[in-house]
Design a protein around this motif. Structure first.
Motif, PDB file in Angstrom:
ATOM      1  N   ILE A  26     126.446  51.981  71.517  1.00  0.00           N
ATOM      2  CA  ILE A  26     127.579  52.855  71.186  1.00  0.00           C
ATOM      3  C   ILE A  26     128.562  52.197  70.225  1.00  0.00           C
ATOM      4  N   GLY A  27     128.152  51.085  69.601  1.00  0.00           N
ATOM      5  CA  GLY A  27     129.031  50.393  68.663  1.00  0.00           C
ATOM      6  C   GLY A  27     129.056  51.033  67.288  1.00  0.00           C
ATOM      7  N   ASP A  28     129.607  50.305  66.319  1.00  0.00           N
ATOM      8  CA  ASP A  28     129.732  50.835  64.957  1.00  0.00           C
ATOM      9  C   ASP A  28     128.389  51.257  64.375  1.00  0.00           C
TER      10      ASP A  28
ATOM     11  N   LEU B 239     123.161  53.367  68.436  1.00  0.00           N
ATOM     12  CA  LEU B 239     122.280  54.534  68.407  1.00  0.00           C
ATOM     13  C   LEU B 239     123.059  55.832  68.583  1.00  0.00           C
ATOM     14  N   LEU B 240     124.141  55.794  69.365  1.00  0.00           N
ATOM     15  CA  LEU B 240     125.048  56.932  69.511  1.00  0.00           C
ATOM     16  C   LEU B 240     126.477  56.397  69.412  1.00  0.00           C
ATOM     17  N   PRO B 241     127.002  56.233  68.209  1.00  0.00           N
ATOM     18  CA  PRO B 241     128.295  55.570  68.026  1.00  0.00           C
ATOM     19  C   PRO B 241     129.430  56.257  68.794  1.00  0.00           C
ATOM     20  N   SER B 242     130.173  55.463  69.539  1.00  0.00           N
ATOM     21  CA  SER B 242     131.277  56.024  70.324  1.00  0.00           C
ATOM     22  C   SER B 242     132.398  56.534  69.424  1.00  0.00           C
ATOM     23  N   ARG B 243     132.518  55.969  68.228  1.00  0.00           N
ATOM     24  CA  ARG B 243     133.556  56.454  67.302  1.00  0.00           C
ATOM     25  C   ARG B 243     133.311  57.917  66.953  1.00  0.00           C
ATOM     26  N   LEU B 244     132.060  58.278  66.691  1.00  0.00           N
ATOM     27  CA  LEU B 244     131.735  59.668  66.371  1.00  0.00           C
ATOM     28  C   LEU B 244     131.968  60.569  67.579  1.00  0.00           C
ATOM     29  N   TYR B 245     131.693  60.028  68.767  1.00  0.00           N
ATOM     30  CA  TYR B 245     131.902  60.811  69.985  1.00  0.00           C
ATOM     31  C   TYR B 245     133.385  61.109  70.193  1.00  0.00           C
ATOM     32  N   LEU B 246     134.224  60.099  70.045  1.00  0.00           N
ATOM     33  CA  LEU B 246     135.667  60.306  70.200  1.00  0.00           C
ATOM     34  C   LEU B 246     136.202  61.232  69.105  1.00  0.00           C
ATOM     35  N   LYS B 247     135.651  61.083  67.920  1.00  0.00           N
ATOM     36  CA  LYS B 247     136.079  61.934  66.809  1.00  0.00           C
ATOM     37  C   LYS B 247     135.758  63.399  67.083  1.00  0.00           C
ATOM     38  N   SER B 248     134.585  63.665  67.686  1.00  0.00           N
ATOM     39  CA  SER B 248     134.218  65.049  67.999  1.00  0.00           C
ATOM     40  C   SER B 248     135.130  65.639  69.060  1.00  0.00           C
TER      41      SER B 248
ATOM     42  N   GLU C  92     122.195  61.856  57.628  1.00  0.00           N
ATOM     43  CA  GLU C  92     123.430  62.352  57.008  1.00  0.00           C
ATOM     44  C   GLU C  92     124.007  63.523  57.788  1.00  0.00           C
ATOM     45  N   ALA C  93     123.145  64.392  58.314  1.00  0.00           N
ATOM     46  CA  ALA C  93     123.621  65.550  59.065  1.00  0.00           C
ATOM     47  C   ALA C  93     124.347  65.135  60.343  1.00  0.00           C
ATOM     48  N   ARG C  94     124.034  63.973  60.874  1.00  0.00           N
ATOM     49  CA  ARG C  94     124.646  63.486  62.119  1.00  0.00           C
ATOM     50  C   ARG C  94     125.678  62.392  61.878  1.00  0.00           C
ATOM     51  N   GLU C  95     125.978  62.124  60.608  1.00  0.00           N
ATOM     52  CA  GLU C  95     126.954  61.107  60.198  1.00  0.00           C
ATOM     53  C   GLU C  95     126.537  59.717  60.645  1.00  0.00           C
ATOM     54  N   TRP C  96     125.257  59.512  60.843  1.00  0.00           N
ATOM     55  CA  TRP C  96     124.760  58.170  61.130  1.00  0.00           C
ATOM     56  C   TRP C  96     124.591  57.426  59.814  1.00  0.00           C
ATOM     57  N   PRO C  97     124.963  56.165  59.755  1.00  0.00           N
ATOM     58  CA  PRO C  97     124.731  55.403  58.515  1.00  0.00           C
ATOM     59  C   PRO C  97     123.235  55.261  58.261  1.00  0.00           C
ATOM     60  N   HIS C  98     122.816  55.549  57.029  1.00  0.00           N
ATOM     61  CA  HIS C  98     121.403  55.439  56.705  1.00  0.00           C
ATOM     62  C   HIS C  98     120.987  53.974  56.751  1.00  0.00           C
ATOM     63  N   PRO C  99     119.834  53.676  57.338  1.00  0.00           N
ATOM     64  CA  PRO C  99     119.423  52.266  57.486  1.00  0.00           C
ATOM     65  C   PRO C  99     119.427  51.490  56.186  1.00  0.00           C
ATOM     66  N   GLU C 100     119.146  52.126  55.058  1.00  0.00           N
ATOM     67  CA  GLU C 100     119.123  51.412  53.781  1.00  0.00           C
ATOM     68  C   GLU C 100     120.505  50.911  53.392  1.00  0.00           C
ATOM     69  N   SER C 101     121.558  51.544  53.927  1.00  0.00           N
ATOM     70  CA  SER C 101     122.920  51.172  53.538  1.00  0.00           C
ATOM     71  C   SER C 101     123.569  50.213  54.502  1.00  0.00           C
ATOM     72  N   THR C 102     122.841  49.822  55.593  1.00  0.00           N
ATOM     73  CA  THR C 102     123.446  48.926  56.579  1.00  0.00           C
ATOM     74  C   THR C 102     123.120  47.484  56.269  1.00  0.00           C
TER      75      THR C 102
ATOM     76  N   GLY D  73     130.432  56.187  76.954  1.00  0.00           N
ATOM     77  CA  GLY D  73     129.052  55.725  76.984  1.00  0.00           C
ATOM     78  C   GLY D  73     128.028  56.813  76.768  1.00  0.00           C
ATOM     79  N   GLN D  74     128.438  58.084  76.861  1.00  0.00           N
ATOM     80  CA  GLN D  74     127.544  59.220  76.635  1.00  0.00           C
ATOM     81  C   GLN D  74     126.316  59.127  77.545  1.00  0.00           C
ATOM     82  N   ILE D  75     125.124  59.393  77.033  1.00  0.00           N
ATOM     83  CA  ILE D  75     123.954  59.420  77.915  1.00  0.00           C
ATOM     84  C   ILE D  75     123.589  58.047  78.448  1.00  0.00           C
ATOM     85  N   TRP D  76     124.037  56.999  77.795  1.00  0.00           N
ATOM     86  CA  TRP D  76     123.716  55.643  78.266  1.00  0.00           C
ATOM     87  C   TRP D  76     124.423  55.328  79.577  1.00  0.00           C
ATOM     88  N   TYR D  77     125.495  56.061  79.862  1.00  0.00           N
ATOM     89  CA  TYR D  77     126.257  55.857  81.097  1.00  0.00           C
ATOM     90  C   TYR D  77     126.243  57.110  81.972  1.00  0.00           C
ATOM     91  N   ALA D  78     125.292  57.984  81.746  1.00  0.00           N
ATOM     92  CA  ALA D  78     125.274  59.257  82.472  1.00  0.00           C
ATOM     93  C   ALA D  78     124.457  59.158  83.754  1.00  0.00           C
TER      94      ALA D  78
END
Length: 568
Positions: free
Chosen positions: A79-81, A84-93, A558-568, A165-170
């Protein structure tokens, strides 16, 4: 004759006192106080819970320590930056749902300290919470004492992680730890750090709060079983459980091959412990002690037969509230200066009436504990209604702080085991017959049939556990597995730290990643597969998701605002 009788009795009584005094007059032995209550010499009295508090705090601190250790080692990857499921995006939603405001409604939807921390470096914020929890729980575990401030801090820190934690803590044990930790706050004095705080005896209300918790945990687990799967009525569930549970242990391999009558006995014993034994709690001290002993034994047996995270270790904690000082005294040294000796002195003072006078602080604490009882009573209403309902649900919180929850486990049993196996190839053509596909190995979940099942409880590999759920659902229901595939296509160090083996270590990353679906069964001990070192026998079912390349995933990411692996 009466005066003569008295005269003859006096020297005899005096002689007995002198002999007893000589026998007790060992070097370093304190003189027994005049008027000491009968039966107090070295034996703890029933009905007090000074030592119980020490044991409860240490047991709870141990579970907290494991939970925060898991968080520290895995949260950044999950859930980090770059998780796999960034917590920042979760809080933003959540923030967007409430029109960008961070008010009471927003905090109620996800109570977490992360609302007030820096989102630009979520990895550091997550680590800060986990390290703080590790430090405080370590202190309580070693010292055997705590105050309300420390226990509140542990509860708030872990709640802050669970709620992002989303599903990781569900899972039910996350809410169970929060409820157990909330009760732990009221075990302690406000500020004092002492294992035997003389002015703050353990509240019987809090002890009964723990007993009410273990009652609901066990009864909820028992009721969901008999309402959920016919195999619990037919006593056949244990024919499948050891093989199909989320992360089997080496012991499960052998238990699975037990005779049918042992499996029937196990299932019947499970019903007795979960449906009958909880009603021992209000039936007097002896039956309460028996309840505690049976529940602890039951949890230990489950720990040995599987890897259910820290769930069973945590379930032991409220069971400890069934034991008073007299029952737990054997755990502590009896010499002068020890805890057992200190409790004995406190009990003697109370029996002689030499107890601290009623103060404003003691009256206030009693009011707080009565308020706690009222709060638990009110919040228990929907929980009790759920237990009585034929439509019972398990592992549900009826309030955002998860103070009183409903629990349950294994309401249904899967009859066969399937696994998702991730594979990669360096071949430019994924469809070519000559393409060589290599398996990724996870930390603990079944993969290579020759790898022995692991025993890791109370530690918890969250990704391995979610892979078990993914295996009997589809990848569309678990989008994070596509995110994981994208990270494997770049040999992402964070994602690979969650795995046990990377077949592309030290070389170029794979050009394609796919997932295959397999059916797994335990090999038969002494059989042909076991003879060549195979613990499992597997058979391919078909593809789980097709071969994917980085180009295929660009729009998906891009549709899920996940950073593309090539840019990490």
């Amino acid at each position: 004759m009466r005066p003569e009788g008295r005269a003859m009795a006096a020297p005899t009584e005096s002689l007995r006192k002198r002999r007893r005094g000589d026998a007790d007059a060992r070097p370093g032995s304190p003189a027994a106080p005049v008027g000491e209550p009968v039966g107090f010499h070295g034996r703890l009295r029933e009905g007090t819970f000074w030592l119980t508090r020490v044991v409860l705090l240490r047991a709870l601190a141990f579970v907290y320590f494991v939970a925060f250790l898991v968080a520290f080692q895995q949260n950044k990857q999950l859930i980090g930056d770059q998780g796999l499921l960034p917590s920042r995006l979760y809080l933003k939603s959540i923030q967007q749902h409430f029109k960008g405001r961070i008010g009471w409604e927003t905090l109620s939807a996800a109570p977490t300290l992360l609302w007030f921390l820096d989102w630009s470096n979520m990895d550091a914020s997550l680590d800060c919470l986990a390290v703080a929890g590790l430090g405080i729980s370590s202190f309580v575990l070693v010292a055997g004492c705590a105050n309300m401030v420390l226990m509140t801090a542990l509860w708030v820190l872990y709640m802050s992680l669970v709620n992002v934690g989303q599903i990781w803590y569900a899972f039910g044990w996350e809410s169970q730890l929060l409820e157990t930790g909330f009760l732990g706050i009221f075990l302690c004095p406000v500020w004092t750090l002492s294992r035997l705080p003389r002015h703050t005896p353990t509240s019987h209300i809090v002890i009964w709060g723990f007993r009410w918790l273990i009652f609901r945990i066990m009864l909820g687990a028992g009721l969901i079983k008999i309402r959920g799967d016919r195999c619990w009525w037919e006593l056949t569930c244990m024919d499948y459980h050891y093989e199909t549970q989320p992360v089997p242990s080496p012991t499960a391999y052998y238990l699975h091959r037990s005779p049918w009558w042992i499996h029937r006995t196990e299932t019947l014993g499970n019903h007795l412990v979960e449906l009958l034994v909880p009603f021992f709690l209000p039936l007097g001290r002896r039956l309460c002690l028996l309840h505690g002993a049976l529940q602890i034994l039951f949890q230990v047996l489950i720990i040995l037969s599987g890897n259910l995270s820290f769930l069973n270790w945590l379930t032991i904690v409220p069971s400890l509230a069934c034991f008073d000082d007299a029952a737990l005294g054997f755990l502590f040294p009896s010499g002068p200066g020890g805890l057992r000796h200190g409790v004995l002195q406190l009990q003697k003072e109370e029996a002689r009436g030499a107890w601290p006078p009623q103060t404003r602080g003691r009256v206030l604490r009693r009011a707080v504990h009565l308020s706690l009882a009222a709060l638990i009573g009110c919040l228990s209403v929907p929980v009790v209604l759920n237990l009585l309902s034929s439509q019972q649900v398990m592992n549900v919180s009826f309030n955002p702080l998860r103070i009183v929850n409903t629990y349950g486990a294994f309401g249904s049993i899967t009859k066969e085991r399937t696994e998702v196996i991730l594979q990669g190839t360096a071949s430019p053509n994924a469809s070519a017959p000559e393409a060589v596909w290599l398996d990724y190995e996870f930390k603990c979940k079944p993969g290579d049939p020759r790898r022995r099942p692991c025993l890791i409880s109370p530690y918890h590999h969250r990704l391995d556990w979610l892979m078990w759920f993914a295996a009997f659902q589809t990848y569309e229901q678990h989008e994070w597995i596509i995110h994981l595939a994208g990270k494997l296509l770049t040999n992402d160090a964070g994602a690979l730290s969650l795995l046990a083996h990377n077949p592309f270590a030290g070389r170029m990353p794979p050009r394609w990643v796919r997932a295959e679906h397999y059916r797994y069964k335990f090999s038969r001990p002494g059989g042909q597969h076991a003879a060549v070192g195979a613990w499992w026998v597997r058979k391919r079912i078909g593809p789980y998701f097709p071969p994917l390349s980085l180009r295929d995933l660009r729009d998906y990411f891009e549709a899920r605002e996940w950073p593309h692996p090539e840019s990490t």
